[in-house]
Design a protein around this motif. Structure first.
Motif, mmCIF file in Angstrom:
data_model
loop_
_atom_site.group_PDB
_atom_site.id
_atom_site.type_symbol
_atom_site.label_atom_id
_atom_site.label_comp_id
_atom_site.label_asym_id
_atom_site.label_seq_id
_atom_site.Cartn_x
_atom_site.Cartn_y
_atom_site.Cartn_z
ATOM 1 N N GLN A 284 -1.789 5.328 -5.755
ATOM 2 C CA GLN A 284 -1.203 4.255 -6.550
ATOM 3 C C GLN A 284 0.309 4.368 -6.703
ATOM 4 O O GLN A 284 0.994 3.379 -6.950
ATOM 5 N N SER A 285 0.830 5.579 -6.560
ATOM 6 C CA SER A 285 2.275 5.767 -6.719
ATOM 7 C C SER A 285 2.732 6.975 -5.923
ATOM 8 O O SER A 285 1.931 7.851 -5.579
ATOM 9 N N THR B 146 0.843 -1.200 0.000
ATOM 10 C CA THR B 146 0.000 0.000 0.000
ATOM 11 C C THR B 146 0.871 1.240 0.000
ATOM 12 O O THR B 146 1.917 1.275 0.654
ATOM 13 N N LEU B 147 0.441 2.258 -0.740
ATOM 14 C CA LEU B 147 1.093 3.567 -0.726
ATOM 15 C C LEU B 147 0.085 4.615 -0.292
ATOM 16 O O LEU B 147 -1.103 4.512 -0.600
ATOM 17 N N LEU B 148 0.569 5.623 0.425
ATOM 18 C CA LEU B 148 -0.298 6.697 0.914
ATOM 19 C C LEU B 148 0.473 8.012 0.892
ATOM 20 O O LEU B 148 1.708 8.032 1.010
ATOM 21 N N ASP B 149 -0.253 9.108 0.769
ATOM 22 C CA ASP B 149 0.384 10.408 0.937
ATOM 23 C C ASP B 149 -0.538 11.348 1.705
ATOM 24 O O ASP B 149 -1.745 11.130 1.790
ATOM 25 N N ALA B 150 0.070 12.356 2.309
ATOM 26 C CA ALA B 150 -0.662 13.338 3.115
ATOM 27 C C ALA B 150 -0.630 14.666 2.378
ATOM 28 O O ALA B 150 0.379 15.381 2.412
ATOM 29 N N ARG B 151 -1.713 14.987 1.691
ATOM 30 C CA ARG B 151 -1.762 16.195 0.865
ATOM 31 C C ARG B 151 -2.383 17.385 1.585
ATOM 32 O O ARG B 151 -2.366 18.502 1.079
ATOM 33 N N GLY B 152 -2.931 17.132 2.773
ATOM 34 C CA GLY B 152 -3.591 18.208 3.489
ATOM 35 C C GLY B 152 -2.659 18.944 4.437
ATOM 36 O O GLY B 152 -1.432 18.913 4.297
ATOM 37 N N ASP B 153 -3.262 19.601 5.437
ATOM 38 C CA ASP B 153 -2.499 20.393 6.401
ATOM 39 C C ASP B 153 -2.050 19.569 7.600
ATOM 40 O O ASP B 153 -1.362 20.087 8.480
ATOM 41 N N GLY B 154 -2.442 18.301 7.670
ATOM 42 C CA GLY B 154 -2.058 17.447 8.784
ATOM 43 C C GLY B 154 -1.371 16.195 8.299
ATOM 44 O O GLY B 154 -1.249 15.957 7.097
ATOM 45 N N ASN C 198 3.221 6.435 4.897
ATOM 46 C CA ASN C 198 3.318 6.620 3.445
ATOM 47 C C ASN C 198 3.406 5.301 2.695
ATOM 48 O O ASN C 198 3.201 5.265 1.488
ATOM 49 N N MET C 199 3.740 4.245 3.432
ATOM 50 C CA MET C 199 3.995 2.984 2.752
ATOM 51 C C MET C 199 3.791 1.818 3.710
ATOM 52 O O MET C 199 4.170 1.896 4.874
ATOM 53 N N VAL C 200 3.179 0.750 3.182
ATOM 54 C CA VAL C 200 3.072 -0.507 3.914
ATOM 55 C C VAL C 200 3.893 -1.541 3.148
ATOM 56 O O VAL C 200 3.676 -1.747 1.952
ATOM 57 N N PRO D 291 16.139 9.270 -6.137
ATOM 58 C CA PRO D 291 14.756 9.631 -6.438
ATOM 59 C C PRO D 291 14.155 8.826 -7.590
ATOM 60 O O PRO D 291 14.844 8.096 -8.299
ATOM 61 N N GLY D 292 12.849 8.994 -7.749
ATOM 62 C CA GLY D 292 12.112 8.319 -8.810
ATOM 63 C C GLY D 292 10.667 8.136 -8.402
ATOM 64 O O GLY D 292 10.127 8.919 -7.611
ATOM 65 N N THR D 293 10.039 7.087 -8.899
ATOM 66 C CA THR D 293 8.637 6.808 -8.607
ATOM 67 C C THR D 293 8.491 5.401 -8.042
ATOM 68 O O THR D 293 9.046 4.450 -8.600
ATOM 69 N N ILE D 294 7.757 5.280 -6.944
ATOM 70 C CA ILE D 294 7.447 3.997 -6.316
ATOM 71 C C ILE D 294 5.998 3.671 -6.641
ATOM 72 O O ILE D 294 5.112 4.510 -6.481
#
Length: 208
Positions: free
Chosen positions: A43-44, A28-36, A111-113, A186-189
């Motif tokens: 997906q990447s 699983t991939l995740l990102d935090a785009r908000g203020d918290g 951010n990642m499992v 760097p790159g894309t996961i």
């Protein structure tokens, strides 16, 4: 005692564990785009030397906090916490200790499992994570559990005492909260890709 100038001069060296590699996979991939810091599935992840593009924890530097009591709070330091990585089995263990049915990775800002690497949180500092797509992350160390992450978990269980449940996360997730890492290449996961953990030779520095 005084230490020898060179390790070879010592009568007895500490136990040395050889380096090795362990294969795993990004589940699983995740990102935090908000203020918290809570994160949402994606997906990447595109990463550069500042971390995950657009993520709450991105940046070459960060301000020190409670984890760095040797600096005045707010001191600008190198950001070694660019990527937060967890394992489902460790979160499940912590959830059982807290007497809840689950801990979602996004609640604690992961951010990642990664699956397939036993005792993920115990990966030693300096371990390199080589991703199939070409990205390399360098492990800084354990991501110590804190009450702020516990508070996010508690909000999802309104029938429980919020303060008690939040504080219980600190104990329940000790050495099972996952790790933090920074971007070495760097790159894309991409979700589902293979990852190889390169664990360097380890030893315990002898007491002086």
């Amino acid at each position: 005692m005084s230490l020898p100038l060179f390790a070879g001069e010592a009568d007895e060296l500490p136990q040395i564990t050889r380096g090795r590699k362990i294969e795993g996979r990004v589940s699983t991939l995740l990102d935090a785009r908000g203020d918290g810091f809570p994160s949402e599935k994606c997906q990447s992840l595109t990463v550069n030397f500042d971390g995950i593009e657009g993520d709450f924890h991105a940046g070459a530097t960060r301000k020190s906090g409670g984890r760095e009591p040797w600096y005045p709070r707010g001191t600008v330091i190198r950001n070694e916490r660019q990527v937060s990585i967890v394992a489902e089995d460790e979160l499940a263990f912590a959830a059982r200790a807290m007497k809840i049915d689950r801990i979602e990775p996004g609640w604690i800002g992961a951010n990642m499992v990664i699956e397939g690497i036993p005792m993920l949180t115990m990966l030693p500092p300096r371990t390199q994570l080589f991703f199939e797509g070409g990205v390399t992350l360098r492990v800084d160390g354990e991501n110590n559990p804190c009450r702020f992450a516990g508070e996010e978990i508690a909000r999802n269980f309104p029938d429980r005492d919020q303060t008690e449940l939040a504080l219980s996360f600190v104990t329940a997730a000790k050495r099972r909260r996952g790790i933090v890492a920074w971007v070495e290449k760097p790159g894309t996961i991409t979700s589902g890709e293979a990852v190889t953990a390169r664990i360097w030779e380890q030893w315990i520095y002898p007491a002086g």
